[in-house]
Scaffold this active site. Sequence first.
Site, PDB file in Angstrom:
ATOM      1  N   GLN A   1       0.829  -1.203   0.000  1.00  0.00           N
ATOM      2  CA  GLN A   1       0.000   0.000   0.000  1.00  0.00           C
ATOM      3  C   GLN A   1       0.863   1.252   0.000  1.00  0.00           C
ATOM      4  O   GLN A   1       1.687   1.434   0.897  1.00  0.00           O
ATOM      5  CB  GLN A   1      -0.930   0.007   1.219  1.00  0.00           C
ATOM      6  CG  GLN A   1      -1.921   1.163   1.211  1.00  0.00           C
ATOM      7  CD  GLN A   1      -2.851   1.125   2.405  1.00  0.00           C
ATOM      8  OE1 GLN A   1      -2.412   1.342   3.522  1.00  0.00           O
ATOM      9  NE2 GLN A   1      -4.130   0.848   2.170  1.00  0.00           N
ATOM     10  N   GLY A   2       0.665   2.111  -0.982  1.00  0.00           N
ATOM     11  CA  GLY A   2       1.392   3.373  -1.068  1.00  0.00           C
ATOM     12  C   GLY A   2       0.490   4.540  -0.742  1.00  0.00           C
ATOM     13  O   GLY A   2       0.128   5.328  -1.627  1.00  0.00           O
TER      14      GLY A   2
ATOM     15  N   SER B   1       0.571   6.284   2.948  1.00  0.00           N
ATOM     16  CA  SER B   1       1.250   7.168   3.908  1.00  0.00           C
ATOM     17  C   SER B   1       2.518   7.776   3.321  1.00  0.00           C
ATOM     18  O   SER B   1       3.213   7.150   2.505  1.00  0.00           O
ATOM     19  CB  SER B   1       1.608   6.404   5.182  1.00  0.00           C
ATOM     20  OG  SER B   1       0.448   5.976   5.853  1.00  0.00           O
TER      21      SER B   1
ATOM     22  N   GLU C   1      -9.997  -2.208   4.705  1.00  0.00           N
ATOM     23  CA  GLU C   1      -8.857  -2.419   5.602  1.00  0.00           C
ATOM     24  C   GLU C   1      -9.286  -2.393   7.065  1.00  0.00           C
ATOM     25  O   GLU C   1      -8.864  -3.226   7.863  1.00  0.00           O
ATOM     26  CB  GLU C   1      -7.802  -1.349   5.351  1.00  0.00           C
ATOM     27  CG  GLU C   1      -6.564  -1.497   6.231  1.00  0.00           C
ATOM     28  CD  GLU C   1      -5.536  -0.414   5.972  1.00  0.00           C
ATOM     29  OE1 GLU C   1      -4.365  -0.637   6.309  1.00  0.00           O
ATOM     30  OE2 GLU C   1      -5.900   0.649   5.439  1.00  0.00           O
TER      31      GLU C   1
ATOM     32  N   GLU D   1      -6.069   7.276  17.426  1.00  0.00           N
ATOM     33  CA  GLU D   1      -6.676   8.612  17.463  1.00  0.00           C
ATOM     34  C   GLU D   1      -7.586   8.824  16.252  1.00  0.00           C
ATOM     35  O   GLU D   1      -8.690   9.380  16.377  1.00  0.00           O
ATOM     36  CB  GLU D   1      -5.583   9.684  17.500  1.00  0.00           C
ATOM     37  CG  GLU D   1      -4.806   9.767  18.817  1.00  0.00           C
ATOM     38  CD  GLU D   1      -3.782   8.656  18.987  1.00  0.00           C
ATOM     39  OE1 GLU D   1      -3.286   8.473  20.104  1.00  0.00           O
ATOM     40  OE2 GLU D   1      -3.488   7.953  17.986  1.00  0.00           O
TER      41      GLU D   1
END
Length: 392
Positions: free
Chosen positions: A126-127, A129, A244, A375
Amino acid sequence: MDLHFSEADHEFRARARTWLKAHVPTDSRPAHGEASARFDRDWQRKLYEHGWAGVAWPKEYGGLGLSGLQQVIWYEELARAQAPHHINTTYVAMMHAGPTLITRGTEEQKAFHLPRILSGEALWCQGFSEPNAGSDLASLKTRGVVDGDVVVVTGSKMWTTDAQHADYQELLVRTDPQSERHKGLTWLICDMRLPGIDIKPIRTMMQDEHVNSVFYDEVRIPLSNVVGEVGGGWSTALATLSFERGLGFIGDQLELYERVNRVIDLAEQVEFEDGRRAIEDSAISQRLAAIKADAIAIRAMTLADIAETDRTGMPGPKGSMMKLLVTQTHKALSEVVGEILDWDFLEFNGDRSNNPWIYEYLWSWIFSISGGTSEIQREITADRVLGLPRAR
């Protein structure tokens, strides 16, 4: 709502249990390196060849087309057999890249990629972040310039799990340089073998190189690899994140109950210096009872969430609430293990084979960040589940 398993469900559980008993790998999964990716590919290929890949994927895309409840049964049996599940290099491909393509991809994209995902031929990463856009994904800077029939990508991604083993990547870039926040983003299928991609492993506290920095220097990705629309990537990304944070953590949610039972067994075996078994310590036994109750409640909530997904066709925002609860319960359980073993298991030299508790303890901290921080899960729960005013 019918809260009982049907005869077909019981039959499915029996078949799954019998098959897993005969086929679960006897060798431990290598902790890292190409050997770990090969182990995962081999296990996925075995599932595929024996007709167990994609339990809840539609039949027209190579899955079994079974209900969400039967997918729950499958994950319960995986946990019971201590079999591998999609937490390693097959996770991204099976649990959110594949489902995203099923719901948002073109027929050509589905025809090419889905069989390769199911068979273990293609691993994904997964690209999303970036160094300054992790939890605040909408602030990403990696640039994609449409040039004829390609998108030219320049920038970097951070904490990319198993990028060094992946064949493809779900890549989110900004294709409108004038856009801000959620607008002007595009979701791309990136072939990780394209020229201009440089992968730099990051060594973690677990003494492995599981995550990576990935750099893109004018990487030319075909425009046909856009999933959804150019500039409409945020909508596609939300679908990916819903898989996800919803279906993607079913294995962890259901495995938690088995993990609690293993810790109870540990407490039955360990003796303190005064001769008492750990389970005879009232504080420890009470905390284990509370954690087991939480694990049972999480299973019940998982069933309710799956039922809702079966009705709507897409996981909802309650997946964030589930991930938060699993994270908190996982961490509480690891703290009890620390007290039972007097924290001696933290003497870690990088070899997890002789120290099974260290992985679960360290993962309890990673889990509070991986897949979206706790958070962020609280923000989503407050906003989309409880309807509270948004934080300023």
